[in-house]
Write a protein that holds these residues in place. Structure first.
Motif, PDB file in Angstrom:
ATOM      1  N   VAL A 125       3.717   5.166  -9.589  1.00 34.35           N
ATOM      2  CA  VAL A 125       3.462   3.725  -9.622  1.00 34.35           C
ATOM      3  C   VAL A 125       2.169   3.432 -10.386  1.00 34.35           C
ATOM      4  O   VAL A 125       1.120   3.967 -10.079  1.00 34.35           O
TER       5      VAL A 125
ATOM      6  N   TYR B 232       2.080   1.585  -3.652  1.00 34.98           N
ATOM      7  CA  TYR B 232       1.114   1.956  -4.698  1.00 34.98           C
ATOM      8  C   TYR B 232       0.543   3.350  -4.514  1.00 34.98           C
ATOM      9  O   TYR B 232      -0.076   3.904  -5.423  1.00 34.98           O
TER      10      TYR B 232
ATOM     11  N   VAL C 256       6.733  -4.040  -9.251  1.00 33.53           N
ATOM     12  CA  VAL C 256       6.209  -2.680  -9.301  1.00 33.53           C
ATOM     13  C   VAL C 256       6.472  -2.108 -10.693  1.00 33.53           C
ATOM     14  O   VAL C 256       7.602  -2.175 -11.184  1.00 33.53           O
TER      15      VAL C 256
ATOM     16  N   GLU D  52       0.826  -1.206   0.000  1.00 31.38           N
ATOM     17  CA  GLU D  52       0.000   0.000   0.000  1.00 31.38           C
ATOM     18  C   GLU D  52       0.864   1.261   0.000  1.00 31.38           C
ATOM     19  O   GLU D  52       0.567   2.226  -0.709  1.00 31.38           O
TER      20      GLU D  52
ATOM     21  N   SER E 114       1.370  -0.059 -11.226  1.00 30.25           N
ATOM     22  CA  SER E 114       0.846  -1.335 -10.746  1.00 30.25           C
ATOM     23  C   SER E 114       1.796  -1.935  -9.720  1.00 30.25           C
ATOM     24  O   SER E 114       2.993  -1.657  -9.727  1.00 30.25           O
ATOM     25  N   VAL E 115       1.222  -2.757  -8.831  1.00 28.69           N
ATOM     26  CA  VAL E 115       1.996  -3.489  -7.822  1.00 28.69           C
ATOM     27  C   VAL E 115       1.384  -4.882  -7.713  1.00 28.69           C
ATOM     28  O   VAL E 115       0.166  -5.016  -7.568  1.00 28.69           O
TER      29      VAL E 115
END
Length: 165
Positions: free
Chosen positions: A95, A90, A109, A87, A97-98
């Protein structure tokens, strides 16, 4: 609508979200009202999160954009696992996507920046300095061949090899 039809509907929307409700109803052999109600419920339940367009930015982008995939090793936290650190990552605007991964690293990431230097700064000053981050490995995307099932720059015409006697 039956579960099988809902799954078919989701596949159709994932392939092309611009299809009309009439066309979807015809393809699924259900009423337009059933399609509308199913979509409304899927949106309400947060199964359908948004309807994105897939754009080949290499064809249009005047300003260069750098995309990098970063492998991140982290120490999971007691009673929280990987969720808290994911969390924190992101929430950075860079960012895109994770993902929690199996294998040699824990998180994958994807980030975007204007330059390689900007991406390097993000990794060294923001990502690597977070508590519980053990190591990172950055991979820059040089060219996209296929994304979300769509082939970029697909050549038209006959691509078979010429065979002569």
């Amino acid at each position: 609508m039956k579960k099988e039809k809902v799954l078919e509907l989701l596949v159709l929307l994932e392939q092309d979200a611009r299809q009309t409700h009439d066309k979807l109803a015809m393809m699924l052999a259900v009423s337009k009202q059933e399609v509308e109600e199913a979509i409304a419920q899927l949106e309400k339940d947060k199964v359908i999160l948004r309807y994105p367009a897939l754009i080949n930015w290499d064809k249009i982008q005047a300003d260069e954009q750098v995309t990098a995939m970063i492998d991140v090793k982290v120490t999971p936290q007691r009673d929280k696992g990987f969720d808290d650190i994911a969390e924190r990552i992101y929430r950075f605007p860079e960012v895109k996507s994770v993902y929690l991964m199996s294998g040699a690293y824990d998180l994958s990431v994807t980030i975007e920046g204007k330059t390689m230097r900007e991406v390097a700064f993000f990794v060294s000053q923001k990502l690597a300095t977070l508590d519980h981050v053990i190591s990172t490995a950055t991979h820059f995307i040089l060219k996209t061949y296929k994304h979300d099932g769509v082939v970029y720059d697909q050549q038209d015409g006959d691509r078979r090899m010429v065979v002569s006697p």
